[in-house]
Design a protein around this motif. Structure first.
Motif, PDB file in Angstrom:
ATOM      1  N   ARG A  14       2.558  -8.436  -7.367  1.00 15.82           N
ATOM      2  CA  ARG A  14       1.924  -8.950  -6.081  1.00 15.82           C
ATOM      3  C   ARG A  14       2.262  -7.192  -5.001  1.00 15.82           C
ATOM      4  O   ARG A  14       1.166  -7.277  -4.410  1.00 15.82           O
ATOM      5  CB  ARG A  14       2.806 -10.087  -5.365  1.00 15.82           C
ATOM      6  N   LEU A  15       3.183  -6.763  -5.015  1.00 17.17           N
ATOM      7  CA  LEU A  15       3.680  -5.767  -4.155  1.00 17.17           C
ATOM      8  C   LEU A  15       2.536  -4.780  -4.176  1.00 17.17           C
ATOM      9  O   LEU A  15       2.144  -3.852  -3.263  1.00 17.17           O
ATOM     10  CB  LEU A  15       5.533  -5.441  -4.199  1.00 17.17           C
ATOM     11  N   PRO A  16       2.412  -4.064  -5.713  1.00 17.12           N
ATOM     12  CA  PRO A  16       1.374  -2.872  -5.690  1.00 17.12           C
ATOM     13  C   PRO A  16       0.684  -3.405  -5.040  1.00 17.12           C
ATOM     14  O   PRO A  16      -0.510  -2.759  -4.377  1.00 17.12           O
ATOM     15  CB  PRO A  16       1.864  -3.140  -7.739  1.00 17.12           C
ATOM     16  N   LEU A  17      -0.425  -4.545  -5.285  1.00 20.12           N
ATOM     17  CA  LEU A  17      -1.337  -4.157  -4.654  1.00 20.12           C
ATOM     18  C   LEU A  17      -1.533  -4.589  -2.955  1.00 20.12           C
ATOM     19  O   LEU A  17      -2.298  -4.472  -1.919  1.00 20.12           O
ATOM     20  CB  LEU A  17      -1.882  -6.504  -4.912  1.00 20.12           C
ATOM     21  N   MET A  18      -0.420  -5.494  -2.111  1.00 21.47           N
ATOM     22  CA  MET A  18       0.230  -5.234  -1.277  1.00 21.47           C
ATOM     23  C   MET A  18      -0.019  -4.042  -0.417  1.00 21.47           C
ATOM     24  O   MET A  18      -0.409  -3.106   0.272  1.00 21.47           O
ATOM     25  CB  MET A  18       1.263  -5.698  -0.064  1.00 21.47           C
ATOM     26  N   GLY A  19       0.713  -2.808  -1.283  1.00 23.80           N
ATOM     27  CA  GLY A  19       1.077  -1.513  -1.086  1.00 23.80           C
ATOM     28  C   GLY A  19      -0.673  -0.526  -0.913  1.00 23.80           C
ATOM     29  O   GLY A  19      -0.851   0.266   0.096  1.00 23.80           O
ATOM     30  N   ALA A  20      -1.480  -1.422  -2.203  1.00 26.30           N
ATOM     31  CA  ALA A  20      -2.430  -0.648  -2.062  1.00 26.30           C
ATOM     32  C   ALA A  20      -3.529  -1.392  -1.171  1.00 26.30           C
ATOM     33  O   ALA A  20      -4.413  -0.175  -0.416  1.00 26.30           O
ATOM     34  CB  ALA A  20      -3.652  -1.062  -3.309  1.00 26.30           C
ATOM     35  N   ARG A  21      -3.575  -2.169  -1.073  1.00 24.50           N
ATOM     36  CA  ARG A  21      -4.454  -2.644   0.646  1.00 24.50           C
ATOM     37  C   ARG A  21      -3.904  -1.780   1.760  1.00 24.50           C
ATOM     38  O   ARG A  21      -4.816  -0.990   2.684  1.00 24.50           O
ATOM     39  CB  ARG A  21      -4.528  -4.261   0.865  1.00 24.50           C
ATOM     40  N   THR A  22      -3.001  -1.115   2.511  1.00 23.00           N
ATOM     41  CA  THR A  22      -2.247  -0.948   3.102  1.00 23.00           C
ATOM     42  C   THR A  22      -2.542   0.793   3.330  1.00 23.00           C
ATOM     43  O   THR A  22      -2.769   0.783   4.441  1.00 23.00           O
ATOM     44  CB  THR A  22      -0.233  -1.121   3.361  1.00 23.00           C
ATOM     45  N   LEU A  23      -2.562   1.117   2.281  1.00 24.94           N
ATOM     46  CA  LEU A  23      -2.619   2.726   1.899  1.00 24.94           C
ATOM     47  C   LEU A  23      -4.464   2.343   2.146  1.00 24.94           C
ATOM     48  O   LEU A  23      -5.385   3.939   2.696  1.00 24.94           O
ATOM     49  CB  LEU A  23      -2.874   2.911   0.553  1.00 24.94           C
ATOM     50  N   LEU A  24      -5.354   2.002   2.074  1.00 23.03           N
ATOM     51  CA  LEU A  24      -6.643   1.786   2.160  1.00 23.03           C
ATOM     52  C   LEU A  24      -6.720   1.509   3.876  1.00 23.03           C
ATOM     53  O   LEU A  24      -7.440   2.412   4.610  1.00 23.03           O
ATOM     54  CB  LEU A  24      -7.494   0.451   1.477  1.00 23.03           C
ATOM     55  N   ASP A  25      -6.038   0.876   4.699  1.00 20.22           N
ATOM     56  CA  ASP A  25      -5.998   0.725   6.125  1.00 20.22           C
ATOM     57  C   ASP A  25      -5.603   2.079   6.691  1.00 20.22           C
ATOM     58  O   ASP A  25      -6.104   2.419   7.706  1.00 20.22           O
ATOM     59  CB  ASP A  25      -4.835  -0.678   6.072  1.00 20.22           C
ATOM     60  N   MET A  26      -4.675   2.682   6.289  1.00 24.72           N
ATOM     61  CA  MET A  26      -4.095   4.043   6.734  1.00 24.72           C
ATOM     62  C   MET A  26      -5.723   4.611   6.852  1.00 24.72           C
ATOM     63  O   MET A  26      -5.408   5.667   7.272  1.00 24.72           O
ATOM     64  CB  MET A  26      -3.482   4.687   5.742  1.00 24.72           C
ATOM     65  N   LEU A  27      -5.841   4.834   5.442  1.00 20.41           N
ATOM     66  CA  LEU A  27      -7.287   6.391   5.278  1.00 20.41           C
ATOM     67  C   LEU A  27      -8.355   5.369   6.468  1.00 20.41           C
ATOM     68  O   LEU A  27      -8.586   5.888   7.096  1.00 20.41           O
ATOM     69  CB  LEU A  27      -7.759   5.725   3.976  1.00 20.41           C
TER      70      LEU A  27
END
Length: 207
Positions: free
Chosen positions: A105-118
Motif C-alpha cells: 500500500r505505501l509504495p502506491l500512495m507514494g507513487a500517487r504523491t509523486l505524480l501529484d508533485m509533478l
C-alpha cells in the motif's frame, strides 16, 4: 562452506560464503515443543556484500521460517533519479525502501504523491485528477493515451490510500513502471536529448 542465495549488490543469485553461525536450541518438555534459532553471516563471493540470515524452526510448524537482514531488494532504483527535483528524488527513494520491506500500500500512495508533485509543478492545482491530466495534455506533456495510463496509476494509489486496497505484486510493479516512465520523460529525456544534440557532429554542407 558456501551456498547460492540472492545478493542485493549483484542483483542476482550468487555464491555466498558463510562467515559465522550461531545456534540456540530450546524445548518445552511439558508441552512437547522444540525450537531452534540459527543466525548466519554470509558474504557474497562477487561484490563482497554481507547479509544476516535468521532461521527459526519450531516443531509444530511444517516449514522453517527464514528471514534476511537487509531483506532481498525487489526492484532496482533508477540511476537517473539524481536528475529529479530533490523532493521527488527523496520520495522515490523512500518508496524503494518501502518496496524492499515488501509493503504494497505505501509504495502506491507514494507513487500517487509523486505524480501529484509533478502535476502541481507543471500545470498547478487545477482540480481533480481528470482536470490535472487534461492540463498535462494541454501543456503537451502527455498524449491522450498517456493520460489514461497515468489515471490508472493515480486511481490505484487512491484505492490504496482511501479504500484499503492491497495490490498484487504485479499491480505495484505496473504502477511503478508508469510513474517512473513519466518522471523520466519529463525530467530526464529532455536533458539527454540536449546532450545528444551537442555531441552529435553536424552534417557537412553540400556545395
Amino acid at each position: 562452506m558456501s551456498e547460492r542465495i540472492h545478493c542485493n549488490g549483484c542483483r542476482n543469485n550468487t555464491v555466498h560464503e558463510i562467515l559465522h553461525r550461531t545456534k540456540d536450541n530450546g524445548r518445552d518438555d511439558e508441552q512437547g515443543y522444540q525450537w531452534s534459532t540459527t543466525f548466519e553471516m554470509l558474504q557474497c563471493c562477487g561484490c563482497l556484500d554481507v547479509v544476516l540470515r535468521r532461521k527459526f524452526w519450531f516443531s509444530e510448524e511444517p516449514e522453517m521460517d527464514v528471514s534476511y537482514f537487509p531483506p532481498p531488494v525487489s526492484r532496482q532504483p533508477p540511476r537517473w533519479r539524481y536528475n529529479l527535483p530533490v523532493d521527488s528524488r527523496l520520495l522515490l527513494e523512500e518508496i524503494y525502501k518501502s518496496l524492499d520491506a515488501d509493503n504494497r500500500r505505501l509504495p502506491l500512495m507514494g507513487a500517487r504523491t509523486l505524480l501529484d508533485m509533478l502535476i502541481l509543478e507543471k500545470v498547478g492545482d487545477v482540480g481533480n485528477f481528470r482536470a490535472k491530466l487534461s492540463g498535462l495534455e494541454r501543456a503537451g506533456l502527455v498524449s491522450s493515451q498517456g493520460s489514461e495510463v497515468l489515471y490508472a496509476a493515480l486511481d490505484m494509489g487512491s484505492a490504496a490510500a482511501h479504500r484499503g486496497h492491497a495490490a498484487t505484486e504485479y499491480e505495484v510493479e505496473a504502477v511503478m513502471d508508469i510513474v517512473e516512465n513519466m518522471l523520466q520523460a519529463i525530467y530526464v529525456f529532455p536533458r539527454t536529448a540536449d546532450a545528444l544534440k551537442k555531441s552529435t557532429p553536424q552534417r557537412s554542407k553540400k556545395s
